[in-house]
Write a protein that holds these residues in place. Structure first.
Motif, PDB file in Angstrom:
ATOM      1  N   PHE A  93      14.775 -29.314 -20.162  1.00  0.00           N
ATOM      2  CA  PHE A  93      14.799 -30.601 -20.860  1.00  0.00           C
ATOM      3  C   PHE A  93      14.472 -30.377 -22.332  1.00  0.00           C
ATOM      4  O   PHE A  93      15.338 -30.412 -23.187  1.00  0.00           O
ATOM      5  N   GLU A  94      13.228 -30.105 -22.663  1.00  0.00           N
ATOM      6  CA  GLU A  94      12.857 -29.675 -24.014  1.00  0.00           C
ATOM      7  C   GLU A  94      12.359 -28.227 -24.012  1.00  0.00           C
ATOM      8  O   GLU A  94      12.614 -27.485 -24.950  1.00  0.00           O
ATOM      9  N   THR A  95      11.653 -27.857 -22.958  1.00  0.00           N
ATOM     10  CA  THR A  95      11.361 -26.434 -22.769  1.00  0.00           C
ATOM     11  C   THR A  95      12.612 -25.819 -22.168  1.00  0.00           C
ATOM     12  O   THR A  95      12.933 -26.058 -21.004  1.00  0.00           O
ATOM     13  N   ILE A  96      13.333 -25.042 -22.977  1.00  0.00           N
ATOM     14  CA  ILE A  96      14.638 -24.549 -22.562  1.00  0.00           C
ATOM     15  C   ILE A  96      14.512 -23.140 -21.980  1.00  0.00           C
ATOM     16  O   ILE A  96      13.908 -22.244 -22.584  1.00  0.00           O
ATOM     17  N   PHE A  97      15.100 -22.966 -20.806  1.00  0.00           N
ATOM     18  CA  PHE A  97      15.132 -21.685 -20.118  1.00  0.00           C
ATOM     19  C   PHE A  97      16.470 -20.996 -20.399  1.00  0.00           C
ATOM     20  O   PHE A  97      17.367 -21.587 -21.002  1.00  0.00           O
ATOM     21  N   PRO A  98      16.631 -19.749 -19.986  1.00  0.00           N
ATOM     22  CA  PRO A  98      17.942 -19.116 -20.134  1.00  0.00           C
ATOM     23  C   PRO A  98      19.040 -19.942 -19.460  1.00  0.00           C
ATOM     24  O   PRO A  98      18.785 -20.651 -18.478  1.00  0.00           O
ATOM     25  N   SER A 411      11.704 -25.645 -32.137  1.00  0.00           N
ATOM     26  CA  SER A 411      10.724 -25.131 -31.173  1.00  0.00           C
ATOM     27  C   SER A 411      11.081 -23.737 -30.679  1.00  0.00           C
ATOM     28  O   SER A 411      10.287 -23.107 -29.965  1.00  0.00           O
ATOM     29  N   THR A 412      12.265 -23.259 -31.043  1.00  0.00           N
ATOM     30  CA  THR A 412      12.733 -21.963 -30.558  1.00  0.00           C
ATOM     31  C   THR A 412      12.079 -20.819 -31.333  1.00  0.00           C
ATOM     32  O   THR A 412      12.028 -20.837 -32.562  1.00  0.00           O
ATOM     33  N   VAL A 413      11.595 -19.830 -30.609  1.00  0.00           N
ATOM     34  CA  VAL A 413      11.020 -18.630 -31.220  1.00  0.00           C
ATOM     35  C   VAL A 413      12.154 -17.660 -31.521  1.00  0.00           C
ATOM     36  O   VAL A 413      12.864 -17.212 -30.611  1.00  0.00           O
ATOM     37  N   THR A 414      12.355 -17.330 -32.790  1.00  0.00           N
ATOM     38  CA  THR A 414      13.430 -16.428 -33.174  1.00  0.00           C
ATOM     39  C   THR A 414      13.017 -14.973 -32.959  1.00  0.00           C
ATOM     40  O   THR A 414      11.837 -14.659 -32.784  1.00  0.00           O
ATOM     41  N   LEU A 415      14.001 -14.095 -33.023  1.00  0.00           N
ATOM     42  CA  LEU A 415      13.702 -12.672 -32.934  1.00  0.00           C
ATOM     43  C   LEU A 415      12.830 -12.225 -34.099  1.00  0.00           C
ATOM     44  O   LEU A 415      11.883 -11.453 -33.925  1.00  0.00           O
TER      45      LEU A 415
END
Length: 739
Positions: A93-98, A411-415
């Protein structure tokens, strides 16, 4: 509300109000927008009365929005029957999984169940009641864009995942908790087999193939308690699924005893006209209703034409009564008659969504979804090295796939973020190097949906020069590359599944420098990587990993986590092999062990038969050895079981998790049988030097198939059981099934 009251409610409703309950509209109809009258309302020809009394809404997210719409709706509708809110919650939903093809690579149904629980919890507090997930379509053609939404090519594995998704979303289907939402299984049926891999295209297969490979995962989802099914866009045996009575009533309703809701896919009832099986919308309404479709998603066909159908054929009103009852029953099970807002709560949203607990699980799922395709001892990386992180995904936040369009990319953690947590600032050099894909490609493929936000604006010549300079300064180069996230997903079919040419040019230039190279591949499908296999020292398939992408990948790249992912779909050596899958038939002239000359066997003259990376494949930082493979008995009787045992030893220097796979082959059948079929898998964690014994049981039911008479039976005779780390690297023993 008791069943008797529900039936009374249906009996007291007017025909029009019943029909309106079978209508699903988008949220745009219920929000104050000046273009509503000239926009969606005019386009669909929906009357105000239908809008004010529709049964469900599509893709509105957020507690405040859903509660406001529900409140106004309850004040204006005739019967005060609450709305159902449904949404595309595919990999979070907002916490996105693979993306699901990445989830499939975990070979860990329990972990997938936990991810679905998180998705359900976040969606529920945001006001969502139903998710259009899981997609359980079996796929053998990576050209199809919706591969990213599938869990792979195998019926047995997909069935395990289908059950896990449903249990995660719904929990105990007979007693939904506040944290649960309804699972909608899609797309019924065989949507994953379009000719040429082209979206929405024709599907043509035998009933035996349909039943043996494509239907089991849908059935597994229903056995797990799924309360809703979505029809597919394709034809089945020449008849569109949405108007296919044999498929939806004979199999789904009668044979499988499904009593939940059947919803069309987006505009699929209206598209019965385009298929050429009806002349007009009224005939489309009649065909879909008689075929068993309860809810019409985003067309006016039911709303504007079912009344006319009933007036001409009064006996068909029973189908409407059945459909309406099913809709009301689901609303009742959700407790909406007592509380139309259910658990939608803005304060809970703040507490639950993207919580540390949810993000930690997302990171773990990324860890387990990554598949190490190649490794010449470059991974894990040495923390004392200077590292050049190069590629269009080095700093990108577009790491969640095409179905996460409404999630917060910030919210996404980049490389780059994650690598910076492991390395000193003077150890890490970061350059984009190139676009993800040519701007012209995006404009042409997306048309009116093209947005500059999806494009990458940069000075290409300067970026390439910077990347080359950084590579020369480094000890090792890590390249974050892959397809654009909009190149996969619905409408993302591709004839060419190689890396985009702008990135191939970047890889070519960096490889000339001669530094050790690690490739991290982002994609929503298996790609053609035969060129990259030769250019890179190590390759890590990352899919589109979601919110915790950077952290999850860095854990593996720097050796905190030993990769354990295994492919749930074969990677082709070349697009010319497609469809390519492990469980093929032997043919009368197999390439191996044929009495004919090699020229006249089933093969290509210019490429291998085998895929580049086979189903079940994946490397580790350690080495696992299989010994003492035994059977408890070489004779299997119909009411008994035999046990398969094998010892697994960790002979390397890292602790790790191995996925042991069991395949079976029926050597002689009344119809041709595959060369192997997955029938079991287990995962074990082993410390260096540790050995464990893994066992499987085989019983007669595992050997059944559809025979010449289309009966699902086993046949006595010889079988082979295979144990190994993937579908190619196996050990084999024989046993016999007695009469």
């Amino acid at each position: 509300m008791k069943k008797k009251q529900l039936k009374e409610l249906v009996n007291n409703m007017s025909l029009k109000d019943k029909i309106f309950q079978l209508l699903q509209l988008s949220g745009s109809f219920y929000q104050d927008a000046p273009d509503l009258v000239t926009g969606p309302k005019a386009k669909l020809g929906i009357e105000d009365d239908a809008i004010q009394n529709a049964g469900s809404i599509l893709n509105v997210r957020g507690a405040e929005k859903t509660k406001a719409i529900q409140k106004e709706y309850m004040e204006t509708s005739h019967n005060k029957i609450p709305l159902l809110f449904m949404a595309d919650i595919i990999n979070g939903f907002e916490t996105i999984f693979p993306v699901p093809i990445g989830l499939g690579a975990t070979w860990n149904p329990e972990l997938i169940k936990q991810a679905a629980e998180v998705s359900a919890h976040e969606a529920a507090v945001s006001g969502i009641h139903v998710t259009f997930s899981p997609m359980v379509d079996l796929v053998r053609d990576p050209r199809w864009g919706r591969v990213m939404e599938s869990t792979g090519e195998d019926a047995f594995l997909n069935s395990a995942y289908a059950k896990a998704f449903v249990k995660g979303y719904q929990g105990d289907a007979d007693d939904l908790s506040d944290n649960n939402i309804i699972a909608c299984v899609k797309h019924f049926a065989a949507y994953g087999a379009p000719e040429g891999g082209r979206e929405y295209n024709t599907v043509d297969m035998s009933e035996r193939t349909l039943r043996e490979y494509y239907l089991p995962a849908y059935k597994a989802a229903l056995d797990a308690g799924a309360k809703m099914v979505m029809t597919s866009f394709n034809v089945v045996d020449g008849i569109p699924a949405t108007g296919n009575k044999w498929l939806n009533r004979d199999i789904l309703r009668e044979e499988w005893d499904f009593d939940g809701i059947l919803i069309s896919d987006y505009a699929a009832i209206k598209e019965l006209e385009d298929h050429g099986v009806v002349e007009n919308a009224k005939e489309a309404a009649k065909l879909a209703l008689e075929a068993g479709v309860d809810i019409d998603m985003m067309t006016s066909v039911y709303a504007n034409h079912l009344e006319e159908v009933i007036n001409e054929l009064p006996e068909t009103e029973k189908y409407i009564d059945e459909a309406v009852y099913r809709v009301l029953e689901l609303k009742n099970e959700l407790g909406l008659f007592e509380n139309p807002y259910r658990v939608a709560n803005a304060e809970k949203e703040e507490e639950v969504i993207l919580s540390d607990k949810h993000r930690n699980l997302a990171r773990k799922v990324v860890n387990e979804s990554l598949v190490l395709l190649k490794n010449n001892s470059t991974l894990p990386l040495n923390l004392n090295q200077k590292i050049a992180l190069i590629g269009p995904y080095a700093e990108s936040t577009s790491l969640s796939g095409s179905w996460s369009f409404s999630s917060d990319k910030d919210s996404t953690v980049t490389l780059k973020d994650a690598f910076s947590e492991w390395l000193n600032s003077d150890q890490l050099l970061v350059a984009t190097g190139s676009r993800v894909v040519e701007s012209e490609f995006l404009k042409d493929s997306l048309g009116n949906y093209y947005s500059e936000e999806d494009d990458m604006k940069l000075d290409e010549e300067a970026e390439l020069k910077k990347a080359i300079d950084y590579a020369k300064q480094s000890d090792v180069v890590v390249m974050a590359i892959g397809e654009h996230y909009l190149q996969s997903g619905e409408g993302g079919s591709r004839a060419d599944i190689e890396l985009p040419q702008v990135q191939k040019k970047l890889v070519d230039e960096i490889s000339k420098i001669g530094k050790p190279m690690v490739g991290i591949i982002f994609s929503g499908r298996p790609l053609d990587l035969k060129a990259e296999v030769n250019q890179f020292d190590s390759l890590l398939q990352a899919w589109f990993p979601g919110t915790e992408a950077g952290h999850g990948i860095a854990d593996v790249v720097f050796g905190k986590v030993n990769p354990s992912g295994r492919l749930s779909m074969s990677f082709p050596y070349d697009v010319g092999q497609i469809p390519v899958h492990y469980n093929e038939f032997n043919t009368g002239r197999p390439l191996e062990d044929s009495g004919h000359s090699k020229r006249y066997t089933s093969k290509y003259v210019d490429i291998p038969n085998k895929p580049l990376f086979s189903f079940g494949y994946g490397l580790s930082y350690t080495t696992f050895n299989y010994t003492n493979f035994t059977l408890s008995n070489k004779i299997l009787r119909k009411n008994e079981k035999i046990t398969v045992s094998v010892e697994i030893s960790n002979e390397g220097d890292y602790s790790g998790k191995e996925t042991i796979q069991m395949y079976i082959r029926d050597m002689v059948g009344s119809v041709t049988r595959p060369i192997k079929e997955l029938k079991g898998f287990k995962q074990v964690k082993l410390q260096p030097g540790e050995t464990k014994t893994v066992t499987f049981e085989i019983d007669e039911s595992m050997l059944r198939f559809y025979n010449r008479e289309m009966s699902f039976v086993s046949e006595p005779g010889k079988f082979e059981v295979m144990i190994g780390s993937n579908s190619e690297d196996v050990q084999t023993l024989e046993f016999t099934l007695e009469k």
